[in-house]
Scaffold this active site. Structure first.
Site, PDB file in Angstrom:
ATOM      1  N   ASP A 145     -13.709-136.600 -52.037  1.00 25.80           N
ATOM      2  CA  ASP A 145     -13.932-135.645 -50.962  1.00 25.80           C
ATOM      3  C   ASP A 145     -12.675-135.491 -50.121  1.00 25.80           C
ATOM      4  OD1 ASP A 145     -15.344-134.242 -48.727  1.00 25.80           O
ATOM      5  OD2 ASP A 145     -17.137-134.893 -49.779  1.00 25.80           O
ATOM      6  N   HIS A 208     -15.649-133.509 -43.561  1.00 24.66           N
ATOM      7  CA  HIS A 208     -16.576-133.362 -44.685  1.00 24.66           C
ATOM      8  C   HIS A 208     -16.794-134.673 -45.453  1.00 24.66           C
ATOM      9  CE1 HIS A 208     -17.921-131.708 -48.640  1.00 24.66           C
ATOM     10  NE2 HIS A 208     -18.430-130.732 -47.913  1.00 24.66           N
ATOM     11  N   SER A 538     -23.177-129.540 -50.646  1.00 27.82           N
ATOM     12  CA  SER A 538     -22.321-130.690 -50.340  1.00 27.82           C
ATOM     13  C   SER A 538     -23.118-131.809 -49.704  1.00 27.82           C
ATOM     14  CB  SER A 538     -21.233-130.292 -49.336  1.00 27.82           C
ATOM     15  OG  SER A 538     -20.173-129.652 -49.970  1.00 27.82           O
TER      16      SER A 538
END
Ligand code: NAG
Ligand code: NAG
Ligand code: NAG
Ligand code: NAG
Ligand code: NAG
Length: 752
Positions: A145, A208, A538
């Site tokens: 990620d 994220h 996600s």
């Protein structure tokens, strides 16, 4: 990042554009990075691999010095291959060489609370939820990620012992990076092209990666919230498990070559599960970095979970479709964020958004884009002031006011630049009331009818006023449903494998965030928070990765396919639209506690995938290169049986658009993982016009680990009603377990 869904969609176009430009590129004199994939590691390995790659490259380029300069990276820990800058003819030459499986251009893919685990029945309450903290602490979840913010309370290592002995990974040293601990035991970054504008460090400057890692395995943190919103206990599925972060996404996106380098490392480092919330257009398996990485992970007993993609609700938008990948669609939990507007006339209107701002005044002046048009530009036909397009408004008429705008596509930036006090957007489609986004300024999204009423009120008075309240959480009583943005099947690579596999929460999830970025990612935003609420497939991906780790903490010896089967056959079927059915939901919403005791499992091992690849048309030579070993498998005898050639826990028949009749046999074998003697009976749900015949109809097991084979024959035809999807199921049931598989018959949908 303000709006992951839209941004992901944008990047998909960008990505496609890149692919197209790669294939139509006529300038033959510019070197571009290509991945040369060479399958399984040879029997010999070590330092000589780099030399071997150099020799192959020198031969293709015909100049040793240029070859040396062109080579970017060698993959040599978990599979064989390298990245180099090549000219198109060199790529073609290499692709024909013995031992080379494929040569493909490096493309850019994109990233696509904790109420969610309670909603799924995984609570903190040890009375209610079985836990095995010792088993958990031996598990390592690898997350590819944007890196990780280790200082988050979700990653505090109080009470954690040293990493499990099997761990062989590293912690990168870098300025601005505080290092690892006994919770985050690994953190590395991969930026093979070495972009200069980035801090070369595993630190998460986007939020994220911190969010996804904490969703899978974050600590139990009480009192977590986003400015008081979603107040509660934040936690991952397996709070005692370890995390290994692999930073592969940078400001340009996530490049194939970096992702493959991370897979090469993670597999060798000893992770147990890999979570990848990244996607790009579906490609043939061995020209797809995700499918290649996940294949070699599978061979080592590691399951890779990937995002289904955020390109829904259109059909045939599904990504990451290889059968050895666990593909996660996004569902809702039972919480929504409502942001109300009160008007000067006393009317209150409900909207959807994540608004952390508490109003500073009782009322603000209210106007609309139409009334605030800049008369010197707003009249221009190419600028739409009613939609508050950039440059269409008069700063004077916006300053200090709340502005009503048609549509919702990020106009908060324009209103913010013009110093507006807030924005009311009206949804431009039927599903805009589903995803609550954060905006730069006080904002809410109302439905079209309410929007019209607000506009009428504004038109009705010279002193229109309004106020946007801070958001509150409300109960979404129709949960769970599949988020409209979640990508739908059917897939285009293996026509008869149903994708997505499963659904997990991906709508408005609260999890840890990086304080090195603002809430929206916008530069003028001054809000930072160590917890944030975001949406996307996600977010569903690490829910599935965490659920896998939870099941593995009780069944460490189970293979990736066994855990996948357990989660799929015990999933809760979801309400679906008839035209989408399981093409949106897969087997349904994960139910981790139920998956601990599935009764029967559908197992697949590396050998199953060899038979599958034979059936898919790969020849013996290619398969040997991919899977390794000296033995040449003979596809004419090994071909997987039945319609799909694989012991998959779901069944799909995909027909061409014009066919109506179908007849297909699926061969399956189930393994008894319940206790000893049991008798299962087949229960079939068949849609109208379809016959599903199971032979035999009863399976008798005398002991655990015993296997029983059966056949499912599906015949029928589509009716006159133009339906494209027929959906049924097979359920094996003893008195305790219900082992459920979807059976889906669909037609290929053409995308314009
Ligand atoms: C460290 O981070 C700060 C803030 O993000 C930044 O201004 C600085 O340039 C970084 N230093 C290095 C060496 O990357
Ligand atoms: C209207 O647009 C013109 C041209 O872009 C710009 O120069 C002017 O400042 C704008 N007027 C206001 C009041 O924002
Ligand atoms: C409000 O007035 C504007 C400008 O005259 C007009 O374009 C708009 O349609 C009106 N809104 C409604 C809901 O009637
Ligand atoms: C929402 O309502 C359902 C059913 O009434 C209830 O079980 C659930 O706990 C509620 N959720 C929240 C967040 O209040
Ligand atoms: C196997 O397939 C590859 C790639 O399509 C091809 O280059 C090769 O010649 C084939 N080998 C045989 C033995 O058919």
């Amino acid at each position: 990042m303000k709006n992951y869904i839209k941004i992901t969609a944008l990047f998909m176009f960008f990505n496609l554009a890149l692919l197209i430009s790669a294939s139509f590129d006529t300038s033959d004199n510019e070197r571009k990075p290509y991945i040369v994939y060479m399958g399984e590691l040879p029997e010999w390995s070590g330092k000589t691999m780099e030399d071997h790659h150099h020799d192959i490259l020198s031969d293709a380029i015909g100049d040793e010095k240029i070859a040396r300069e062109s080579k970017i990276y060698s993959y040599s820990r978990s599979f064989n291959g390298f990245v180099a800058r090549l000219l198109p003819h060199e790529a073609t030459y290499l692709s024909k060489k013995e031992g080379v499986v494929s040569v493909f251009p490096n493309t850019i893919q994109k990233l696509q609370t904790t109420r969610s685990w309670d909603f799924l029945g995984l609570t903190d309450d040890i009375e209610k939820t079985k836990r095995n903290p010792k088993g958990e602490s031996n598990l390592i979840i690898g997350v590819l990620d944007t890196g990780i913010y280790v200082q988050s309370p979700s990653f505090d290592d109080k009470g954690f012992g040293p990493p499990p002995p099997k761990w062989k990974g590293k912690c990168a040293k870098a300025s601005n990076f505080t290092g690892c601990n006994n919770k985050v035991i690994g953190a590395q970054y991969f930026n093979l092209a070495g972009s200069l504008d980035e801090q070369l460090s595993p630190v998460d400057t986007e939020g994220h990666g911190t969010h996804t890692a904490s969703t899978a395995a974050g600590n139990v943190v009480k009192g977590a919230s986003l400015y008081g919103l979603a107040q509660g206990t934040a936690k991952g599925a397996v709070p005692s498990a370890r995390i290994a972060a692999y930073k592969v996404c940078w400001s340009v996106g996530c490049q194939d070559m970096d992702m493959l380098a991370a897979f090469d490392a993670a597999i060798a480092d000893g992770v147990d599960v890999i979570s990848v919330s990244i996607g790009g257009p579906a490609r043939v398996y061995f020209e797809d970095s995700m499918a290649i990485g996940a294949f070699h992970a599978m061979k080592k007993g590691i399951m890779t979970v990937c995002a289904a993609g955020n390109l829904g609700p259109d059909t045939s938008t599904i990504q990451n479709v290889a059968p050895w990948i666990f593909t996660a669609a996004a569902s809702s939990i039972d919480r929504q964020f409502e942001t109300d507007v009160t008007l000067g006339n006393g009317m209150t209107v409900k909207g959807i958004s994540i608004n952390t701002y508490s109003p500073t005044k009782q009322m603000f002046s209210l106007t609309s884009g139409t009334l605030a048009a800049n008369s010197s530009t707003g009249g221009a036909s190419y600028l739409n002031a009613s939609e508050c397009e950039e440059d269409s408004l008069s700063a004077m008429k916006v300053k200090g006011k709340i502005v009503y705008c048609l549509g919702s596509n990020g106009q908060d930036t324009t209103i913010s630049e013009n110093k507006g006090a807030g924005i009311i957007m009206s949804g431009d489609d039927s599903y805009s009331d589903e995803v609550a986004f954060s905006y730069l300024i006080p904002a809410t999204v109302v439905n079209q009818k309410d929007g019209q009423n607000i506009d009428l009120y504004i038109n009705s008075t010279r002193v229109a006023k309004g106020i946007i309240h801070k958001s509150r959480s409300t109960n979404m009583t129709n949960a769970p449903f599949i988020a409209s943005f979640s990508s739908r099947g059917p897939q285009s690579i293996s026509m008869n494998i149903l994708k997505p596999d499963i659904a997990a929460p991906g709508l408005s999830i609260l999890a840890a965030y990086s304080p090195l970025v603002t809430l929206t990612g916008g530069k003028t935003d001054d809000r930072f928070s160590i917890y944030n609420i975001i949406s996307g497939t996600s977010m569903s991906t690490p829910h599935v990765a965490g659920a896998i780790a939870y099941v593995k903490s009780f069944h460490p010896a189970w293979s990736p396919s066994a855990v996948k089967s357990a989660l799929m056959t015990t999933a809760t079927p979801m309400k679906v639209k008839p035209m989408e059915a399981e093409l949106a939901t897969g087997a349904g919403q994960i139910n981790p506690t139920k998956a601990l005791d599935p009764g029967l499992i559908y197992e697949m091992n590396p050998g199953s995938y060899i038979r599958f690849l034979c059936k898919e048309g790969y020849n013996s030579t290619t398969i040997r290169t991919i899977t390794g070993g000296k033995h040449l498998h003979d596809c004419s005898t090994l071909r997987g049986r039945g319609f799909d050639g694989l012991n998959y826990p779901s069944m799909q028949i995909q027909l061409s658009p014009n066919s109506t009749k179908f007849s297909a046999s699926f061969f399956r074998t189930v393994t008894n993982v319940g206790s000893g003697r049991s008798e299962y009976e087949a229960k079939v749900m068949s849609p109208q016009g379809v016959s599903v015949n199971v032979v035999p109809k009863k399976l008798v097991f005398e002991r655990p680990h015993q296997k029983r084979a059966f056949k499912v024959v599906v015949t029928g035809k589509f009716g006159e009603d133009k339906s494209q999807v027929l959906s049924g199921s097979l359920e094996w049931s003893d008195s305790i377990h219900n082992v459920k598989s979807p059976i889906l018959i669909c037609k290929t949908f053409y995308q314009q």
